[in-house]
Motif scaffolding. Sequence first.
Motif, PDB file in Angstrom:
ATOM      1  N   SER A 140      19.253  68.810  20.852  1.00 53.10           N
ATOM      2  CA  SER A 140      19.015  69.590  19.631  1.00 53.10           C
ATOM      3  C   SER A 140      18.138  68.803  18.662  1.00 53.10           C
ATOM      4  CB  SER A 140      20.344  69.952  18.968  1.00 53.10           C
ATOM      5  OG  SER A 140      21.082  68.783  18.645  1.00 53.10           O
ATOM      6  N   HIS A 141      18.428  67.511  18.509  1.00 48.90           N
ATOM      7  CA  HIS A 141      17.618  66.683  17.617  1.00 48.90           C
ATOM      8  C   HIS A 141      16.198  66.555  18.140  1.00 48.90           C
ATOM      9  CE1 HIS A 141      21.592  64.585  16.269  1.00 48.90           C
ATOM     10  NE2 HIS A 141      21.392  65.720  15.647  1.00 48.90           N
ATOM     11  N   LEU A 165      24.824  81.720  21.427  1.00 48.54           N
ATOM     12  CA  LEU A 165      24.365  81.596  22.806  1.00 48.54           C
ATOM     13  C   LEU A 165      23.863  82.939  23.318  1.00 48.54           C
ATOM     14  CD1 LEU A 165      24.097  80.161  25.552  1.00 48.54           C
ATOM     15  CD2 LEU A 165      26.536  80.590  25.918  1.00 48.54           C
ATOM     16  N   PHE A 166      24.615  83.995  23.080  1.00 44.27           N
ATOM     17  CA  PHE A 166      24.229  85.329  23.542  1.00 44.27           C
ATOM     18  C   PHE A 166      22.894  85.760  22.916  1.00 44.27           C
ATOM     19  CE2 PHE A 166      24.241  89.962  23.046  1.00 44.27           C
ATOM     20  CZ  PHE A 166      24.367  90.340  24.375  1.00 44.27           C
ATOM     21  N   VAL A 181      20.200  76.690  29.841  1.00 43.49           N
ATOM     22  CA  VAL A 181      21.178  76.378  28.801  1.00 43.49           C
ATOM     23  C   VAL A 181      21.583  74.926  29.001  1.00 43.49           C
ATOM     24  CG1 VAL A 181      23.377  76.994  27.743  1.00 43.49           C
ATOM     25  CG2 VAL A 181      21.987  78.759  28.857  1.00 43.49           C
ATOM     26  N   LYS A 182      21.403  74.093  27.949  1.00 38.29           N
ATOM     27  CA  LYS A 182      21.605  72.653  28.061  1.00 38.29           C
ATOM     28  C   LYS A 182      22.720  72.178  27.140  1.00 38.29           C
ATOM     29  CE  LYS A 182      16.568  71.860  28.512  1.00 38.29           C
ATOM     30  NZ  LYS A 182      15.441  71.104  27.912  1.00 38.29           N
ATOM     31  N   LEU A 183      23.584  71.332  27.657  1.00 36.79           N
ATOM     32  CA  LEU A 183      24.558  70.638  26.807  1.00 36.79           C
ATOM     33  C   LEU A 183      23.827  69.584  26.000  1.00 36.79           C
ATOM     34  CD1 LEU A 183      27.567  70.202  26.052  1.00 36.79           C
ATOM     35  CD2 LEU A 183      27.656  68.501  27.891  1.00 36.79           C
ATOM     36  N   ASP A 184      24.148  69.495  24.705  1.00 38.02           N
ATOM     37  CA  ASP A 184      23.386  68.656  23.782  1.00 38.02           C
ATOM     38  C   ASP A 184      23.286  67.203  24.237  1.00 38.02           C
ATOM     39  OD1 ASP A 184      21.831  68.466  21.495  1.00 38.02           O
ATOM     40  OD2 ASP A 184      23.515  67.946  20.199  1.00 38.02           O
ATOM     41  N   LYS A 232      30.025  70.548  21.274  1.00 39.67           N
ATOM     42  CA  LYS A 232      30.061  72.004  21.190  1.00 39.67           C
ATOM     43  C   LYS A 232      28.678  72.595  20.896  1.00 39.67           C
ATOM     44  CE  LYS A 232      34.514  72.260  21.805  1.00 39.67           C
ATOM     45  NZ  LYS A 232      35.049  72.818  23.071  1.00 39.67           N
ATOM     46  N   THR A 233      27.635  71.796  21.040  1.00 39.04           N
ATOM     47  CA  THR A 233      26.283  72.241  20.739  1.00 39.04           C
ATOM     48  C   THR A 233      25.481  72.436  22.020  1.00 39.04           C
ATOM     49  OG1 THR A 233      26.298  71.064  18.625  1.00 39.04           O
ATOM     50  CG2 THR A 233      24.145  71.656  19.516  1.00 39.04           C
ATOM     51  N   LEU A 234      24.750  73.547  22.100  1.00 42.66           N
ATOM     52  CA  LEU A 234      23.909  73.849  23.244  1.00 42.66           C
ATOM     53  C   LEU A 234      22.472  74.075  22.788  1.00 42.66           C
ATOM     54  CD1 LEU A 234      26.171  76.492  25.075  1.00 42.66           C
ATOM     55  CD2 LEU A 234      26.001  74.035  25.576  1.00 42.66           C
TER      56      LEU A 234
END
Length: 430
Positions: A140-141, A165-166, A181-184, A232-234
């Motif tokens: 995300s950063h 997400l949706f 879809v990526k886990l942070d 909890k960030t994607l």
Amino acid sequence: MNAGTPQMSGAHLTKAQRSLAASSAHRSAWFAQEGDLIVSPVAIPADLLSFIGATLDFDASRLRLVVPASRQSTILDDCTLLSQPVVERLKRHIRQKSAWRLHPCYFTEGVARLAAQLGISKTGDDFALQRGPDLLNRKSHFRQLATSVALPLPHGCVATDPNGLFKAVTAFKSETGRVIVKLDNGAGGVGNVILTRSKSDPLPGARDTRMISWPSLDPDALYSEITTASCKTLVVESYHLARSLFYLEYEIQDDASIAFINSGNIRLRKSTDRSERALTWTGLELPSDLENEQWLTAQEHAYRFVALARDLGYRGMINIDAIFTKEGRLLFNEANGRWGGGSVLHNIAIRLLGFDYSSRNVVLSVRNVRSPSFQAAHDRFFKEGFLFDRTRKAGVIPLAADEEAGTVECVVIAPNRTAAHDQQHRLLSS
């Protein structure tokens, strides 16, 4: 050798992640030079250290190894590094010499505090004390920072709940018919899932490629599947098929200068297991095979991002992953402020071949070569006549063994790509 720390991979590490961190310590021993003190999460076999010294031409008996006694022995987290027994052991060792430098895999807050306790000053300490390097190891950063310097990115956004997400998947699925879809804070594609509207073989960059009917998407289930207790960030992006997958590695030095280190291809192949939903990472190939114009364009963009990291206060190694799409577009995927997969390969190459090796040689890493042990691999390569030869400046070097899996990672040094690929085929087919 603090690979696999919570800052890199999340607070709750899987058994596979811990195993990867342990094997990373063995391959990272190739950074060593005579007189060095290695702080490792696991014991490093004496025969490996001796072989490293013999190959790189130094006296390995003059290396010192500190392995903390810890329940979590495969991870050098900050708590372990700052424990009194570890600090006292390090102090006893470093008093024997006056000039010491610190080279962590990941410059954590704990590493900065350890440096202060040992009296080893390092530029970038203040940034690390505020956990600044974490900015360079979150997807995300990366999107936020990359946007500020106009790096070309896939269309995407950050999602922090199932509803977000949706909305993101709905917004970006139409561009290519595929979404990632990526886990942070996932590493090595482990936290990533590719969704596609049509049947597809496994695609690069994710642990799973799955066909989906968009109306049947269950955002709550997908969000719960990918996120972890500590993250909890994607990040959701349109997914583009790649013609070239490559990385660029730099070092931001203590005087704030930026040094280009190396660039290489990221190599993947299909698994022999047809049920496997991810590609197998074969290794890296240095230098990258980009055309000159592509390479210069990628460098121009990547340098802006590295300069931003420098201006923020970061010092150390930084790697940036990118692709050229099937249509020829340059897109950047992520960055990591730490040692990269090619760091050790580059280090070995410059010590054996010289700083200009990339103009004369190809260096290839080959993972999962079948062998019961490091010594067995060495003996086989010697017997079959392709162990690295200093005179020819070509051959195979066993890098590290995973005896539990019965495999060895190797480095192939060859005069050209054809010869390197031929040698890789020999390693994997016997």
